[in-house]
Scaffold this active site. Structure first.
Site, mmCIF file in Angstrom:
data_model
loop_
_atom_site.group_PDB
_atom_site.id
_atom_site.type_symbol
_atom_site.label_atom_id
_atom_site.label_comp_id
_atom_site.label_asym_id
_atom_site.label_seq_id
_atom_site.Cartn_x
_atom_site.Cartn_y
_atom_site.Cartn_z
ATOM 1 N N LEU A 1 11.596 -20.599 -3.372
ATOM 2 C CA LEU A 1 10.598 -19.717 -2.769
ATOM 3 C C LEU A 1 9.284 -19.919 -3.500
ATOM 4 C CD1 LEU A 1 9.644 -17.246 -1.018
ATOM 5 C CD2 LEU A 1 10.431 -15.781 -2.911
ATOM 6 N N HIS B 1 2.992 3.338 -9.100
ATOM 7 C CA HIS B 1 2.828 1.913 -9.384
ATOM 8 C C HIS B 1 4.094 1.332 -10.020
ATOM 9 C CE1 HIS B 1 -1.230 2.163 -8.102
ATOM 10 N NE2 HIS B 1 -1.687 2.810 -9.154
ATOM 11 N N ASP C 1 0.837 -1.197 0.000
ATOM 12 C CA ASP C 1 0.000 0.000 0.000
ATOM 13 C C ASP C 1 0.878 1.255 0.000
ATOM 14 O OD1 ASP C 1 -2.302 1.520 0.078
ATOM 15 O OD2 ASP C 1 -2.566 1.351 2.244
#
Length: 243
Positions: free
Chosen positions: A131, A37, A20
């Site tokens: 991962l 962004h 955020d």
């Protein structure tokens, strides 16, 4: 060679992150939201690498919520273009580094070319074990819970499930995260203190850490600090504490 963790604790098995602050980062610099962004994509890259270096087995990142479709059309278009860019530019590097990519969410709202790129990326990285990277796209936890309930009802009506077999485990097995452990740690950036329809069922006993850092500025050090705080928590799961 994998970098040795500077965190003096064992890492959580599963870290979830609500990314955020892209818009506020851009606004503070007099830039369009798109610029925030774009910088956020760089933070994704840093964080995935940091999680891998720190030995975190599962990392889930909230990329685009089901509510985000309500944003202005131009911003949604730009976000989808950034998603295309990420899928084209990052998958080879993820695969090289042993990262398995999975995407959870409602794919019916995504463009066909994006769905195809996701499917190819998931197939390419399927056997990687360094991962597990889960990206939540067009995702809403309430929607996920409703769909799991529908599936249980269908299974019951068709004789595949009896009422006595309904349990937390059988419900979890119908969620999008059915083969992923529940998050141990959930981090939200930008100072907001809510989980915004993200992994509601899965986060019943998750430790929450809220940091003031805006997502584009998030670094490995921020992740390390969150893991340190997590390791100082006394996780009781309803029992008597040990501290």
């Amino acid at each position: 060679m994998q970098e040795i963790s500077t965190v003096p604790y064992a890492p959580p098995k599963h870290v979830a992150i609500i990314m955020d602050g892209n818009g506020r980062w851009a606004k503070a610099r007099g830039l369009p939201r798109t610029a925030g962004h774009r910088k956020g994509v760089e933070a994704v890259r840093r964080t995935v690498e940091a999680a891998r270096e720190l030995g975190v087995p599962y990392l889930t990142m909230f990329g685009f919520s089901s509510e985000n479709w309500r944003r202005p059309e131009g911003e949604v278009f730009d976000l989808m273009q950034l998603l295309r860019f990420y899928l084209r530019s990052e998958i080879a590097e993820l695969h090289k580094n042993g990262v398995r990519l999975r995407v959870i969410g409602d794919r019916t709202k995504l463009s066909g070319d994006i769905v195809t790129m996701i499917e190819k990326a998931e197939e390419l990285t399927r056997n990687n074990k360094e991962l597990n990277l889960i990206i939540a796209l067009s995702y809403g936890a309430r929607q996920e819970i409703v769909e799991a309930t529908r599936q249980m009802v269908r299974d019951a009506l068709e004789g595949r499930l009896s009422p006595d077999e309904i349990s937390e485990e059988s419900f979890s097995a119908r969620l999008l995260t059915r083969d992923v452990p529940d998050p141990d740690l959930l981090v939200r950036t930008s100072g907001e203190q809510r989980i915004s329809n993200f992994l509601l069922w899965q986060s019943a006993y998750t430790e929450l850490v809220f940091v003031d850092t805006l997502w584009p500025d998030f670094t490995k050090r921020d992740l390390e600090d969150a893991i340190r705080e997590f390791n100082q928590r006394d996780r009781r799961y309803g029992a008597v504490g040990t501290r």
